[in-house]
Design an enzyme around this catalytic site. Structure first.
Site, short mmCIF file in Angstrom:
data_model
loop_
_atom_site.label_atom_id
_atom_site.label_comp_id
_atom_site.label_asym_id
_atom_site.label_seq_id
_atom_site.Cartn_x
_atom_site.Cartn_y
_atom_site.Cartn_z
CB VAL A 1 -20.01 -1.51 -3.85
CG1 VAL A 1 -19.96 -2.95 -3.98
CG2 VAL A 1 -18.27 -1.35 -4.62
CE LYS B 1 -4.55 1.07 0.53
NZ LYS B 1 -5.58 0.37 0.15
N GLY C 1 -23.71 3.74 -2.55
CA GLY C 1 -22.47 4.19 -3.60
C GLY C 1 -22.36 3.26 -4.59
N GLY D 1 -25.54 2.08 2.38
CA GLY D 1 -24.64 2.85 1.44
C GLY D 1 -24.85 2.49 0.03
P1 NAD Z 1 -18.67 5.03 -2.34
O1 NAD Z 1 -17.83 6.27 -1.72
O2 NAD Z 1 -18.97 5.15 -3.74
O3 NAD Z 1 -19.87 4.73 -1.45
C1 NAD Z 1 -20.09 4.68 -0.13
C2 NAD Z 1 -21.68 5.24 0.16
O4 NAD Z 1 -21.63 5.04 1.35
C3 NAD Z 1 -21.59 7.05 -0.10
O5 NAD Z 1 -22.57 6.93 -1.04
C4 NAD Z 1 -21.95 7.32 1.06
O6 NAD Z 1 -22.47 8.72 1.18
C5 NAD Z 1 -22.33 6.32 1.83
N1 NAD Z 1 -22.19 6.35 3.44
C6 NAD Z 1 -21.33 6.80 4.01
N2 NAD Z 1 -21.49 6.55 5.29
C7 NAD Z 1 -22.78 6.06 5.42
C8 NAD Z 1 -23.53 5.48 6.55
N3 NAD Z 1 -23.11 5.54 7.76
N4 NAD Z 1 -24.71 5.08 6.35
C9 NAD Z 1 -25.10 5.00 4.83
N5 NAD Z 1 -24.49 5.37 3.77
C10 NAD Z 1 -23.35 5.93 4.37
O7 NAD Z 1 -17.80 3.71 -2.12
P2 NAD Z 1 -17.86 2.36 -2.69
O8 NAD Z 1 -16.74 2.27 -3.77
O9 NAD Z 1 -19.20 1.90 -3.07
O10 NAD Z 1 -17.25 1.25 -1.44
C11 NAD Z 1 -18.05 1.02 -0.45
C12 NAD Z 1 -17.33 0.27 0.37
O11 NAD Z 1 -16.76 -1.03 -0.11
C13 NAD Z 1 -16.07 1.01 0.80
O12 NAD Z 1 -15.71 0.63 2.20
C14 NAD Z 1 -14.85 0.41 0.09
O13 NAD Z 1 -13.75 0.61 0.70
C15 NAD Z 1 -15.16 -0.96 -0.01
N6 NAD Z 1 -14.73 -1.56 -1.15
C16 NAD Z 1 -14.98 -0.81 -2.52
C17 NAD Z 1 -14.63 -1.99 -3.84
C18 NAD Z 1 -14.61 -1.10 -5.12
O14 NAD Z 1 -14.52 -1.89 -5.96
N7 NAD Z 1 -15.16 0.15 -5.20
C19 NAD Z 1 -13.61 -2.78 -3.46
C20 NAD Z 1 -13.36 -3.40 -2.20
C21 NAD Z 1 -14.05 -2.72 -1.15
#
Ligand code: NAD
Length: 373
Positions: free
Chosen positions: A184, A80, A182, A180
């Site tokens: 994913v 990392k 977002g 969440g």
């Molecule tokens: P993102 O930032 O697109 O989405 C996260 C969403 O969660 C946002 O819409 C945010 O407003 C919302 N949020 C934050 N706190 C919240 C809460 N307390 N209650 C409800 N909603 C809340 O991120 P992402 O890429 O969708 O990733 C989501 C999670 O998955 C993260 O923890 C990330 O580390 C993990 N992850 C993502 C990937 C990937 O491919 N994107 C891969 C492995 C792990």
């Protein structure tokens, strides 16, 4: 800072502090373990208050990557990088290029990609200085946004949970509470609907929640109320720490399975989950789809292969569950043991290359075949 002592705690191989005063770059690259292959991990840019904080973060995150890659069956190690600075104010082309030159100096022992505070565009700039970078846009021959593949892996993981908990892997008629919506969470909600499950969602971003209810037609609720929803599965897809001593007693679900990293806030929360008989899909096993996507990209991106590889999350989790059942340990402990066993095995069979030796990912087709785990 006692860097060597801190490195010794989790047996990190190498920590590199880099700076380019002209480009205003200050960064730390941590290589935790290269037993299974070159270290891979994203580059995070964050305004750490102190160098100690940045070091702690990069040491923890790089160790996590070793376990994620090992449990996913990939021939990759864990690494990392953190760039110290505010991505909104201090990021520049010069800084990213200077950073790319340092990554290049590591000559393939460390591959990187986007993370919090960096994006695909930034990685394209880093790519001008080094080829040891993934997560590029499709126009650049990359896999693009990994979120759809991550969501697909989580769906496959949920099927494994369903088989373990209810005896068959169908999600039809199940209710899933997605925290969440977002990148994913949104894709996951769509996949769940296709699988004929009912989705209840929440997002702290009110606009996003409204959009989800209008576009996806799902019921959305207040962010804090998501812990109280009577559902079959709780899917944490927001930030880390959702499973805590405060939230576990509130859960009315049989399974916790979601994409967020570091879902478990404390060891006591993990114990409470297990005592309540709630099946937990270890986060780094179920959310490995994004890592798999980058791994495929490093071999020449092929979407069908990425999807197929993410599908192995189903069998990876089944292995975790059966070990946990047989040894009467938590699913988290079982996942750690599987990863540790792979690392130990890797160390035993390591012949022809020594730890940390330069490995050209493009030149190791054997890795493709062995990545089925
Ligand atoms: P993102 O930032 O697109 O989405 C996260 C969403 O969660 C946002 O819409 C945010 O407003 C919302 N949020 C934050 N706190 C919240 C809460 N307390 N209650 C409800 N909603 C809340 O991120 P992402 O890429 O969708 O990733 C989501 C999670 O998955 C993260 O923890 C990330 O580390 C993990 N992850 C993502 C990937 C990937 O491919 N994107 C891969 C492995 C792990």
């Amino acid at each position: 800072m006692n860097v060597l002592a801190q490195m010794n705690t989790a047996k990190h191989e190498q920590v590199v502090f880099v700076q380019d005063a002209d480009a205003r770059l200050r960064a730390i690259i941590a290589i935790h373990n290269t037993t299974l292959g070159p270290a891979l991990g994203g580059t995070r840019m964050y305004p750490y208050a102190t160098e100690e904080q940045a070091l702690r973060d990069v040491l923890d995150l790089s160790r996590g990557m070793t376990f994620k890659a090992a449990a996913a069956g990939l021939d990759l190690g864990g690494g990392k990088a953190v760039i110290i600075g505010d991505p909104l104010k201090e990021k520049s082309g010069a800084l990213l290029r200077a950073y790319g030159r340092f990554v290049n100096r590591l000559a393939g022992t460390f591959y990187t990609g986007e993370d919090v505070g960096t994006d695909v565009r930034d990685m394209e700039i880093v790519r001008t200085e080094t080829r040891f970078v993934g997560g590029l846009s499709p126009e650049q021959g990359g896999g693009g946004d990994p979120s759809p593949i991550t969501a697909y892996g989580v769906l496959e993981g949920m099927k494994a949970c369903a088989a373990e908990r209810w005896g068959h892997d169908s999600l039809e008629g199940r209710t899933v509470a997605v925290q969440g919506l977002g990148k994913v969470g949104w894709h996951l909600a769509e996949l769940l609907q296709t699988a004929k499950a009912t989705v209840v969602g929440s997002d702290v971003n009110g606009d996003r929640a409204t959009q989800a209810s209008q576009v996806l037609g799902i019921r959305t609720i207040d962010p804090d109320a998501i812990y109280d929803v009577a559902a079959d599965i709780f899917a944490p897809c927001a930030l880390g720490g959702a499973i805590s001593a405060n939230t576990v007693p509130r859960l009315k679900v049989a399974v916790v399975a979601g994409s967020a990293n570091n879902q478990i806030a404390s060891p006591s929360a993990a114990r409470m989950l297990s005592e309540r008989g709630i099946l937990y899909a270890p986060d780094y096993v179920i959310n490995a789809g994004g890592l798999m996507n980058v791994w495929v990209e490093l071999h020449g991106y092929d979407a069908a292969r990425a999807l197929k590889l993410a599908g192995t999350i189903n069998s990876n989790l089944r292995t975790v569950f059966s070990m946990a059942r047989e040894l009467k340990i938590t699913t988290n402990e079982a996942a750690d043991r599987i990863a540790e066993e792979r690392l130990a095995q890797g160390a035993r069979v390591q012949s022809g290359r020594s730890r940390g030796e330069v490995v050209d990912i493009q030149g190791t087709p054997a890795a493709v075949a062995s990545a089925q785990f």
